[in-house]
Design a protein around this motif. Structure first.
Motif, PDB file in Angstrom:
ATOM      1  N   GLY A 128      -5.694  -6.792  -9.181  1.00 15.99           N
ATOM      2  CA  GLY A 128      -5.245  -5.421  -8.964  1.00 15.99           C
ATOM      3  C   GLY A 128      -4.173  -5.353  -7.895  1.00 15.99           C
ATOM      4  N   ALA A 129      -4.331  -6.154  -6.841  1.00 16.48           N
ATOM      5  CA  ALA A 129      -3.329  -6.177  -5.774  1.00 16.48           C
ATOM      6  C   ALA A 129      -2.012  -6.760  -6.271  1.00 16.48           C
ATOM      7  CB  ALA A 129      -3.854  -6.990  -4.589  1.00 16.48           C
ATOM      8  N   GLU A 149      -0.918  -6.765  -9.354  1.00 15.51           N
ATOM      9  CA  GLU A 149      -0.321  -5.778 -10.258  1.00 15.51           C
ATOM     10  C   GLU A 149       0.304  -4.625  -9.476  1.00 15.51           C
ATOM     11  OE1 GLU A 149      -3.453  -4.609 -12.863  1.00 15.51           O
ATOM     12  OE2 GLU A 149      -3.623  -6.593 -13.801  1.00 15.51           O
ATOM     13  N   GLN A 150      -0.381  -4.193  -8.424  1.00 13.73           N
ATOM     14  CA  GLN A 150       0.147  -3.110  -7.609  1.00 13.73           C
ATOM     15  C   GLN A 150       1.453  -3.522  -6.939  1.00 13.73           C
ATOM     16  OE1 GLN A 150      -1.069  -0.104  -7.536  1.00 13.73           O
ATOM     17  NE2 GLN A 150       0.297   0.739  -5.993  1.00 13.73           N
ATOM     18  N   LEU A 151       1.488  -4.736  -6.424  1.00 14.53           N
ATOM     19  CA  LEU A 151       2.694  -5.226  -5.761  1.00 14.53           C
ATOM     20  C   LEU A 151       3.868  -5.286  -6.736  1.00 14.53           C
ATOM     21  CD1 LEU A 151       3.727  -6.246  -3.051  1.00 14.53           C
ATOM     22  CD2 LEU A 151       3.023  -8.556  -3.719  1.00 14.53           C
ATOM     23  N   GLN A 198       4.552  -3.286  -8.967  1.00 13.48           N
ATOM     24  CA  GLN A 198       5.039  -1.945  -9.246  1.00 13.48           C
ATOM     25  C   GLN A 198       5.847  -1.354  -8.090  1.00 13.48           C
ATOM     26  OE1 GLN A 198       1.723   0.544 -10.505  1.00 13.48           O
ATOM     27  NE2 GLN A 198       0.879  -1.091 -11.774  1.00 13.48           N
ATOM     28  N   LEU A 199       6.098  -2.154  -7.062  1.00 14.90           N
ATOM     29  CA  LEU A 199       6.778  -1.647  -5.869  1.00 14.90           C
ATOM     30  C   LEU A 199       8.236  -2.077  -5.784  1.00 14.90           C
ATOM     31  CD1 LEU A 199       3.939  -2.285  -3.229  1.00 14.90           C
ATOM     32  CD2 LEU A 199       4.407  -0.197  -4.532  1.00 14.90           C
ATOM     33  N   LYS A 208       7.238  -2.271   1.339  1.00 18.64           N
ATOM     34  CA  LYS A 208       6.345  -2.812   0.308  1.00 18.64           C
ATOM     35  C   LYS A 208       4.985  -3.175   0.900  1.00 18.64           C
ATOM     36  CE  LYS A 208       9.552  -4.784  -3.126  1.00 18.64           C
ATOM     37  NZ  LYS A 208      10.872  -4.380  -2.630  1.00 18.64           N
ATOM     38  N   LEU A 231       1.430  -1.459  -0.167  1.00 17.31           N
ATOM     39  CA  LEU A 231       0.284  -2.226  -0.670  1.00 17.31           C
ATOM     40  C   LEU A 231      -0.937  -2.019   0.216  1.00 17.31           C
ATOM     41  CD1 LEU A 231      -0.675  -4.195  -2.851  1.00 17.31           C
ATOM     42  CD2 LEU A 231      -0.123  -6.065  -1.264  1.00 17.31           C
ATOM     43  N   TRP A 269      -2.478   1.227  -0.693  1.00 17.05           N
ATOM     44  CA  TRP A 269      -3.291   1.068  -1.908  1.00 17.05           C
ATOM     45  C   TRP A 269      -4.643   0.443  -1.575  1.00 17.05           C
ATOM     46  CZ3 TRP A 269      -5.058  -3.605  -3.909  1.00 17.05           C
ATOM     47  CH2 TRP A 269      -5.691  -3.535  -5.160  1.00 17.05           C
ATOM     48  N   VAL A 279      -8.430   1.940  -2.071  1.00 14.63           N
ATOM     49  CA  VAL A 279      -9.480   1.223  -2.804  1.00 14.63           C
ATOM     50  C   VAL A 279     -10.757   1.186  -1.972  1.00 14.63           C
ATOM     51  CG1 VAL A 279     -10.188  -1.047  -3.685  1.00 14.63           C
ATOM     52  CG2 VAL A 279      -7.914  -0.164  -4.221  1.00 14.63           C
TER      53      VAL A 279
END
Length: 207
Positions: free
Chosen positions: A74-75, A77-79, A81-82, A91, A95, A98, A102
């Motif tokens: 998840g981390a 994938e989140q990164l 998207q930045l 960035k 993160l 995020w 969580v």
């Protein structure tokens, strides 16, 4: 097309139940910790029998490993998207924001810092270690870029910055503030980001 569109109905049901199991494991780990967590706890929360649970995960270690792998994925994938954030420190801040959300929503920290047994168990999990090394490499690169641009103090060893950053994702202050302060989650996130990137200096701007 989602992955579910490629699976049979039976396989879709299996995958959905597996996700429910991982959600339950996350919840139990967050409330009880690894040592007190039992497979009965997880099965009961999902509403399935323990034999059904073992069809998905052969052991408690296997289940916890997959739970942590999902968090790391998840981390990553989140990164990914930045990309629209030009600043490397920006960035890192996004993160961390995020990760804090969580945590506040009942998720888990990045690193199982409170249990030597869990650390040792995860270090034997090649799949987990591979994911962690990938994320660590991406974050280390951002830290060094931020130092090169003067966004983070270049006099600090990058390892000090990186591991302090990881520590913020595990900081128990998040739970204490949520439980004992009168602040809402938005204020907790905002203040924790300020402390992480500006410390306690008066007049510091947000990341």
């Amino acid at each position: 097309m989602s992955i579910f569109g490629k699976l049979s109905f039976k396989d879709q049901a299996f995958k959905l139940r597996e996700n429910a199991i991982l959600d339950a494991a996350t919840s139990v780990l967050g409330s009880k910790g690894y040592d007190l967590m039992t497979m009965d706890d997880v099965a009961g929360l999902v509403g399935i029998s323990k034999p059904s649970l073992y069809k998905h995960f052969k052991s408690k270690e296997d289940l916890v490993g997959e739970t942590m792998i999902r968090l790391i994925d998840g981390a990553v994938e989140q990164l990914a998207q930045l990309d629209d954030i030009a600043s490397p420190r920006g960035k890192l801040a996004a993160l961390l924001e995020w990760a804090l959300r969580v945590r506040l929503d009942g998720g888990l920290p990045f690193l199982p810092a409170t249990s030597a047994h869990v650390r040792d168990m995860l270090m034997r999990n090649i799949k987990y270690v591979t994911r962690v090394l990938k994320l660590n490499g991406q974050l280390e690169k951002l830290v060094k870029e931020a130092q090169k641009k003067g966004e983070i103090d270049a006099a600090l060893p990058s390892d000090v910055v990186l591991f302090s950053y990881y520590a913020r994702t595990c900081d128990p202050a998040v739970e204490y503030l949520q439980k004992f302060s009168k602040m809402g989650n938005e204020d907790i996130v905002r203040h924790m980001l300020q402390v992480a990137f500006q410390g306690f200096v008066a007049g510091s701007a947000t990341p």
